[in-house]
Design a protein around this motif. Structure first.
Motif, PDB file in Angstrom:
ATOM      1  N   VAL A  20       0.904  -1.121  -0.014  1.00 30.71           N
ATOM      2  CA  VAL A  20      -0.017   0.062   0.024  1.00 30.71           C
ATOM      3  C   VAL A  20       0.746   1.254  -0.109  1.00 30.71           C
ATOM      4  CG1 VAL A  20      -1.759   1.153   1.408  1.00 30.71           C
ATOM      5  CG2 VAL A  20      -1.973  -1.061   0.993  1.00 30.71           C
ATOM      6  N   CYS A  21       1.883   1.365   0.851  1.00 34.37           N
ATOM      7  CA  CYS A  21       2.718   2.489   1.044  1.00 34.37           C
ATOM      8  C   CYS A  21       3.513   2.762  -0.361  1.00 34.37           C
ATOM      9  CB  CYS A  21       3.723   2.276   2.110  1.00 34.37           C
ATOM     10  SG  CYS A  21       2.908   2.618   3.821  1.00 34.37           S
ATOM     11  N   SER A  22       4.020   1.626  -1.033  1.00 33.16           N
ATOM     12  CA  SER A  22       4.793   1.423  -2.271  1.00 33.16           C
ATOM     13  C   SER A  22       3.787   2.240  -3.456  1.00 33.16           C
ATOM     14  CB  SER A  22       5.180   0.296  -2.768  1.00 33.16           C
ATOM     15  OG  SER A  22       6.047  -0.264  -1.959  1.00 33.16           O
ATOM     16  N   VAL A  27       2.095   6.849  -6.738  1.00 33.48           N
ATOM     17  CA  VAL A  27       1.175   7.794  -7.175  1.00 33.48           C
ATOM     18  C   VAL A  27       1.518   9.206  -7.021  1.00 33.48           C
ATOM     19  CG1 VAL A  27      -1.247   8.755  -6.776  1.00 33.48           C
ATOM     20  CG2 VAL A  27      -0.853   6.155  -7.308  1.00 33.48           C
ATOM     21  N   LEU A  28       1.997   9.419  -5.836  1.00 33.60           N
ATOM     22  CA  LEU A  28       2.573  10.666  -5.505  1.00 33.60           C
ATOM     23  C   LEU A  28       3.771  11.276  -6.224  1.00 33.60           C
ATOM     24  CD1 LEU A  28       2.320  10.471  -1.555  1.00 33.60           C
ATOM     25  CD2 LEU A  28       0.951  11.932  -3.192  1.00 33.60           C
ATOM     26  N   TYR A  29       4.672  10.367  -6.493  1.00 32.09           N
ATOM     27  CA  TYR A  29       5.940  10.814  -7.410  1.00 32.09           C
ATOM     28  C   TYR A  29       5.236  11.067  -8.884  1.00 32.09           C
ATOM     29  CZ  TYR A  29       9.664  10.492  -4.156  1.00 32.09           C
ATOM     30  OH  TYR A  29      10.739  10.686  -3.286  1.00 32.09           O
ATOM     31  N   SER A  30       4.279   9.940  -9.406  1.00 30.10           N
ATOM     32  CA  SER A  30       4.022  10.352 -10.784  1.00 30.10           C
ATOM     33  C   SER A  30       2.982  11.665 -10.943  1.00 30.10           C
ATOM     34  CB  SER A  30       2.989   9.069 -11.002  1.00 30.10           C
ATOM     35  OG  SER A  30       3.430   7.857 -10.899  1.00 30.10           O
ATOM     36  N   LEU A  31       2.564  11.989  -9.927  1.00 29.48           N
ATOM     37  CA  LEU A  31       1.917  13.353 -10.108  1.00 29.48           C
ATOM     38  C   LEU A  31       2.824  14.379  -9.707  1.00 29.48           C
ATOM     39  CD1 LEU A  31      -1.266  12.693  -7.459  1.00 29.48           C
ATOM     40  CD2 LEU A  31      -1.325  13.193 -10.009  1.00 29.48           C
ATOM     41  N   TYR A  32       3.944  14.158  -9.147  1.00 30.20           N
ATOM     42  CA  TYR A  32       4.996  15.482  -9.050  1.00 30.20           C
ATOM     43  C   TYR A  32       5.751  15.324 -10.404  1.00 30.20           C
ATOM     44  CZ  TYR A  32       9.399  17.600  -7.499  1.00 30.20           C
ATOM     45  OH  TYR A  32      10.499  18.300  -7.488  1.00 30.20           O
ATOM     46  N   ASN A  33       6.313  14.235 -10.725  1.00 21.30           N
ATOM     47  CA  ASN A  33       7.024  14.223 -12.076  1.00 21.30           C
ATOM     48  C   ASN A  33       6.048  14.675 -13.213  1.00 21.30           C
ATOM     49  OD1 ASN A  33       9.313  13.777 -10.624  1.00 21.30           O
ATOM     50  ND2 ASN A  33       8.932  11.476 -10.572  1.00 21.30           N
ATOM     51  N   GLY A  34       4.918  14.282 -13.159  1.00 19.06           N
ATOM     52  CA  GLY A  34       4.245  14.238 -14.491  1.00 19.06           C
ATOM     53  C   GLY A  34       4.131  13.388 -15.563  1.00 19.06           C
ATOM     54  N   TYR A  87      19.437   8.160 -13.916  1.00 19.82           N
ATOM     55  CA  TYR A  87      18.784   8.946 -12.912  1.00 19.82           C
ATOM     56  C   TYR A  87      17.398   8.459 -12.684  1.00 19.82           C
ATOM     57  CZ  TYR A  87      22.735  12.034 -13.781  1.00 19.82           C
ATOM     58  OH  TYR A  87      24.088  12.442 -14.007  1.00 19.82           O
ATOM     59  N   GLU A  88      17.050   8.364 -11.551  1.00 23.50           N
ATOM     60  CA  GLU A  88      15.504   8.192 -11.196  1.00 23.50           C
ATOM     61  C   GLU A  88      15.161   8.673  -9.828  1.00 23.50           C
ATOM     62  OE1 GLU A  88      11.820   7.476 -11.123  1.00 23.50           O
ATOM     63  OE2 GLU A  88      12.874   6.659 -13.055  1.00 23.50           O
ATOM     64  N   ASN A  89      14.280   9.910  -9.750  1.00 24.19           N
ATOM     65  CA  ASN A  89      13.825  10.358  -8.519  1.00 24.19           C
ATOM     66  C   ASN A  89      12.698   9.651  -7.839  1.00 24.19           C
ATOM     67  OD1 ASN A  89      11.775  11.656 -10.110  1.00 24.19           O
ATOM     68  ND2 ASN A  89      11.892  13.375  -9.241  1.00 24.19           N
ATOM     69  N   SER A  90      11.807   8.779  -8.559  1.00 21.89           N
ATOM     70  CA  SER A  90      10.844   8.243  -7.812  1.00 21.89           C
ATOM     71  C   SER A  90      11.216   7.152  -6.814  1.00 21.89           C
ATOM     72  CB  SER A  90      10.063   7.489  -8.913  1.00 21.89           C
ATOM     73  OG  SER A  90       8.821   7.052  -7.960  1.00 21.89           O
ATOM     74  N   LEU A  91      10.958   7.067  -5.569  1.00 22.92           N
ATOM     75  CA  LEU A  91      11.814   6.240  -4.604  1.00 22.92           C
ATOM     76  C   LEU A  91      11.518   4.858  -4.688  1.00 22.92           C
ATOM     77  CD1 LEU A  91      13.299   6.425  -1.830  1.00 22.92           C
ATOM     78  CD2 LEU A  91      11.275   6.398  -0.703  1.00 22.92           C
TER      79      LEU A  91
END
Length: 188
Positions: A20-22, A27-34, A87-91
């Motif tokens: 669930v946390c993953s 989702v949060l990183y996808s929204l942030y990154n576009g 390079y990948e900023n999504s955790l």
């Protein structure tokens, strides 16, 4: 026994919580990154590697937005004498790639949890990316200001808005995916 049931319940709760946390983090990183972390399809990956193999690739290959690392690991295997920087900023995809790297042991692959817009790309001899049209539009000025003349740039699916590709390769897949191949002409 009761103790084995308790352990099973705790273990199950941990697994469910992690999943669930993953999912929430993705989702949060996808929204942030576009853009969400999408793996390069096997056919496109094979074609990208083929195109790169036709050139005398040396030095540093940077993958911008490496997601789950599927292309980065393939690059590291195909070009063992090159330095691959992913390079990948999504955790979550970053952690997955790091764990996979422990298993695969690719010495020439360096995975960075960093937004590539904050990285200096002037050391790159090759840039590879699979990004959205909006991100490509933002990336173009960065490439123009940082890349050395002669840097090879390959983009999957989406072209750089005002660069003219030296070659466009259409992959024989369901979507007729295009790979755009550029040779940077800017002098920095």
């Amino acid at each position: 026994t009761i103790s084995s049931r308790v352990i099973l319940i705790i273990f199950s709760a941990l697994v469910v919580s992690t999943v669930v946390c993953s999912g929430i983090l993705i989702v949060l990183y996808s929204l942030y990154n576009g853009i969400s972390p999408m793996p390069t399809s096997p056919k496109v990956k094979r074609q990208l590697l083929h195109v790169l193999s036709q050139n005398e690739i040396q030095g540093t290959i940077c993958e911008l937005g490496s997601g789950w690392g599927t292309l980065a690991f393939a690059l590291a295997r195909r070009f063992p004498k090159c330095r691959i920087i992913a390079y990948e900023n999504s955790l979550v995809p970053y952690i997955y790639s790091q764990i996979y790297k422990l298993v695969i042991k690719t010495e020439n692959l360096h995975i960075k949890q960093e937004n590539f817009f904050n990285a200096l790309l002037s050391e790159a001899d090759v840039i590879v990316c699979y990004l959205s049209p909006d991100i490509m539009a933002c990336l173009q000025p960065k490439l123009e200001s940082e890349l050395r003349q002669g840097t090879l740039v390959l983009t999957n699916t989406f072209a750089l808005p005002s660069w003219i590709p030296q070659q466009t390769v259409e992959v024989e897949d369901l979507y007729g995916t295009k790979i755009y191949i550029y040779l940077n002409q800017n002098k920095i």
